[in-house]
Design a protein around this motif. Structure first.
Motif, PDB file in Angstrom:
ATOM      1  N   ALA A  50       0.893  -1.249   0.102  1.00 16.68           N
ATOM      2  CA  ALA A  50      -0.193   0.025  -0.188  1.00 16.68           C
ATOM      3  C   ALA A  50       0.784   1.347   0.174  1.00 16.68           C
ATOM      4  N   TYR A  51       1.822   1.270   0.635  1.00 13.91           N
ATOM      5  CA  TYR A  51       2.753   2.377   0.738  1.00 13.91           C
ATOM      6  C   TYR A  51       3.376   2.587  -0.648  1.00 13.91           C
ATOM      7  N   LEU A  52       3.853   1.464  -1.340  1.00 18.97           N
ATOM      8  CA  LEU A  52       4.552   1.539  -2.466  1.00 18.97           C
ATOM      9  C   LEU A  52       3.738   2.155  -3.590  1.00 18.97           C
ATOM     10  N   GLN A  53       2.396   1.903  -3.628  1.00 16.87           N
ATOM     11  CA  GLN A  53       1.344   2.256  -4.314  1.00 16.87           C
ATOM     12  C   GLN A  53       1.244   3.818  -4.150  1.00 16.87           C
ATOM     13  N   GLN A  54       1.354   4.239  -3.108  1.00 20.29           N
ATOM     14  CA  GLN A  54       1.292   5.598  -2.787  1.00 20.29           C
ATOM     15  C   GLN A  54       2.407   6.421  -3.204  1.00 20.29           C
ATOM     16  N   GLY A  55       3.311   5.738  -3.693  1.00 12.94           N
ATOM     17  CA  GLY A  55       4.786   6.362  -3.958  1.00 12.94           C
ATOM     18  C   GLY A  55       5.988   6.476  -2.923  1.00 12.94           C
ATOM     19  N   PHE A  56       5.596   5.941  -1.779  1.00  8.25           N
ATOM     20  CA  PHE A  56       6.480   5.931  -0.689  1.00  8.25           C
ATOM     21  C   PHE A  56       7.912   5.153  -1.220  1.00  8.25           C
ATOM     22  N   TRP A  57       8.937   5.374  -0.692  1.00  4.95           N
ATOM     23  CA  TRP A  57      10.162   4.991  -0.794  1.00  4.95           C
ATOM     24  C   TRP A  57      10.573   3.812   0.315  1.00  4.95           C
ATOM     25  N   LEU A  58      10.966   2.683  -0.027  1.00  4.88           N
ATOM     26  CA  LEU A  58      11.560   1.766   1.155  1.00  4.88           C
ATOM     27  C   LEU A  58      12.681   1.400   1.292  1.00  4.88           C
ATOM     28  N   ARG A  59      13.031   1.362   2.485  1.00  4.93           N
ATOM     29  CA  ARG A  59      14.500   0.937   2.667  1.00  4.93           C
ATOM     30  C   ARG A  59      14.918  -0.632   2.643  1.00  4.93           C
ATOM     31  N   MET A  60      15.877  -0.499   1.848  1.00  3.61           N
ATOM     32  CA  MET A  60      16.248  -2.229   1.152  1.00  3.61           C
ATOM     33  C   MET A  60      17.719  -2.252   1.497  1.00  3.61           C
ATOM     34  N   LYS A  61      18.049  -3.527   1.615  1.00  7.04           N
ATOM     35  CA  LYS A  61      19.661  -3.937   1.737  1.00  7.04           C
ATOM     36  C   LYS A  61      20.004  -4.732   0.779  1.00  7.04           C
ATOM     37  N   GLY A  62      21.397  -4.232   0.301  1.00  5.47           N
ATOM     38  CA  GLY A  62      21.882  -5.129  -0.829  1.00  5.47           C
ATOM     39  C   GLY A  62      22.538  -6.474  -0.257  1.00  5.47           C
ATOM     40  N   ASP A  63      22.508  -7.560  -1.147  1.00  3.64           N
ATOM     41  CA  ASP A  63      22.943  -8.837  -0.610  1.00  3.64           C
ATOM     42  C   ASP A  63      24.487  -8.950  -0.722  1.00  3.64           C
ATOM     43  N   VAL A  64      24.934  -7.720  -1.463  1.00  3.84           N
ATOM     44  CA  VAL A  64      26.523  -7.987  -1.533  1.00  3.84           C
ATOM     45  C   VAL A  64      27.214  -7.132  -0.453  1.00  3.84           C
ATOM     46  N   GLY A  65      26.837  -5.868  -0.783  1.00  2.00           N
ATOM     47  CA  GLY A  65      27.544  -4.874   0.018  1.00  2.00           C
ATOM     48  C   GLY A  65      26.785  -4.517   1.539  1.00  2.00           C
ATOM     49  N   GLY A  66      25.617  -5.182   1.805  1.00  2.40           N
ATOM     50  CA  GLY A  66      24.946  -4.987   2.905  1.00  2.40           C
ATOM     51  C   GLY A  66      24.533  -3.684   3.606  1.00  2.40           C
ATOM     52  N   LYS A  67      24.656  -2.611   2.348  1.00  4.67           N
ATOM     53  CA  LYS A  67      24.135  -1.544   2.482  1.00  4.67           C
ATOM     54  C   LYS A  67      22.805  -1.163   2.573  1.00  4.67           C
ATOM     55  N   VAL A  68      22.249  -0.348   3.550  1.00  3.88           N
ATOM     56  CA  VAL A  68      20.791  -0.170   3.604  1.00  3.88           C
ATOM     57  C   VAL A  68      20.376   1.331   3.197  1.00  3.88           C
ATOM     58  N   VAL A  69      19.365   1.163   1.859  1.00  5.95           N
ATOM     59  CA  VAL A  69      19.563   2.578   1.187  1.00  5.95           C
ATOM     60  C   VAL A  69      17.726   2.410   1.143  1.00  5.95           C
ATOM     61  N   LEU A  70      17.533   3.853   0.651  1.00 15.10           N
ATOM     62  CA  LEU A  70      16.214   4.024   0.207  1.00 15.10           C
ATOM     63  C   LEU A  70      16.031   3.688  -1.153  1.00 15.10           C
ATOM     64  N   ILE A  71      14.951   2.969  -1.682  1.00 12.04           N
ATOM     65  CA  ILE A  71      14.777   2.781  -3.065  1.00 12.04           C
ATOM     66  C   ILE A  71      13.229   3.529  -3.438  1.00 12.04           C
ATOM     67  N   SER A  72      13.420   3.849  -4.447  1.00 11.76           N
ATOM     68  CA  SER A  72      11.977   4.253  -5.339  1.00 11.76           C
ATOM     69  C   SER A  72      11.255   3.161  -5.591  1.00 11.76           C
ATOM     70  N   PRO A  73      10.024   3.654  -5.549  1.00  7.94           N
ATOM     71  CA  PRO A  73       9.127   2.345  -5.844  1.00  7.94           C
ATOM     72  C   PRO A  73       9.103   2.021  -7.432  1.00  7.94           C
ATOM     73  N   SER A  74       9.512   3.050  -8.215  1.00  8.35           N
ATOM     74  CA  SER A  74       9.473   2.764  -9.432  1.00  8.35           C
ATOM     75  C   SER A  74      10.652   1.679  -9.972  1.00  8.35           C
ATOM     76  N   GLU A  75      11.687   1.347  -8.913  1.00  2.00           N
ATOM     77  CA  GLU A  75      12.662   0.572  -9.273  1.00  2.00           C
ATOM     78  C   GLU A  75      12.324  -0.758  -8.443  1.00  2.00           C
ATOM     79  N   ILE A  76      11.210  -1.009  -7.833  1.00  2.00           N
ATOM     80  CA  ILE A  76      10.939  -2.163  -6.837  1.00  2.00           C
ATOM     81  C   ILE A  76       9.928  -3.259  -7.569  1.00  2.00           C
ATOM     82  N   LYS A  77      10.294  -4.315  -7.948  1.00  2.00           N
ATOM     83  CA  LYS A  77       9.430  -5.369  -8.382  1.00  2.00           C
ATOM     84  C   LYS A  77       8.892  -6.563  -7.448  1.00  2.00           C
ATOM     85  N   ARG A  78       7.788  -6.452  -7.671  1.00  2.00           N
ATOM     86  CA  ARG A  78       7.263  -7.742  -6.820  1.00  2.00           C
ATOM     87  C   ARG A  78       7.740  -8.900  -7.328  1.00  2.00           C
ATOM     88  N   ILE A  79       7.823  -9.953  -6.580  1.00  2.00           N
ATOM     89  CA  ILE A  79       8.531 -11.403  -6.840  1.00  2.00           C
ATOM     90  C   ILE A  79       7.581 -12.388  -5.791  1.00  2.00           C
TER      91      ILE A  79
END
Length: 79
Positions: A50-79
């Motif tokens: 619901a937040y992604l549909q409203q345009g909110f960004w999501l904190r996500m963590k990389g599997d290699v570097g482990g860095k936690v960053v904000l990601i735009s909903p336009s770059e996030i895919k449902r799996i």
């Protein structure tokens, strides 16, 4: 089901769960200060979509570097 973002270098980012069991989202209306912790909202896993549909960004963590960053909903895919 979940969400992911694959970076240009192939690194896979997935939603980052904080120690309290919640995720964090940021309102894009806050512009340059949306990344500040005080301006982010905690969300349960069942609220993320619901937040992604409203345009909110999501904190996500990389599997290699482990860095936690904000990601735009336009770059996030449902799996």
């Amino acid at each position: 089901m979940g969400w992911e973002r694959i970076g240009p270098d192939g690194e896979i980012f997935t939603p980052h769960r904080y120690p309290n069991g919640l995720y964090r989202v940021a309102d894009p209306a806050l512009g340059d200060v949306k990344h500040h912790a005080k301006n982010q909202l905690s969300a349960r896993e069942d609220q993320i979509e619901a937040y992604l549909q409203q345009g909110f960004w999501l904190r996500m963590k990389g599997d290699v570097g482990g860095k936690v960053v904000l990601i735009s909903p336009s770059e996030i895919k449902r799996i």
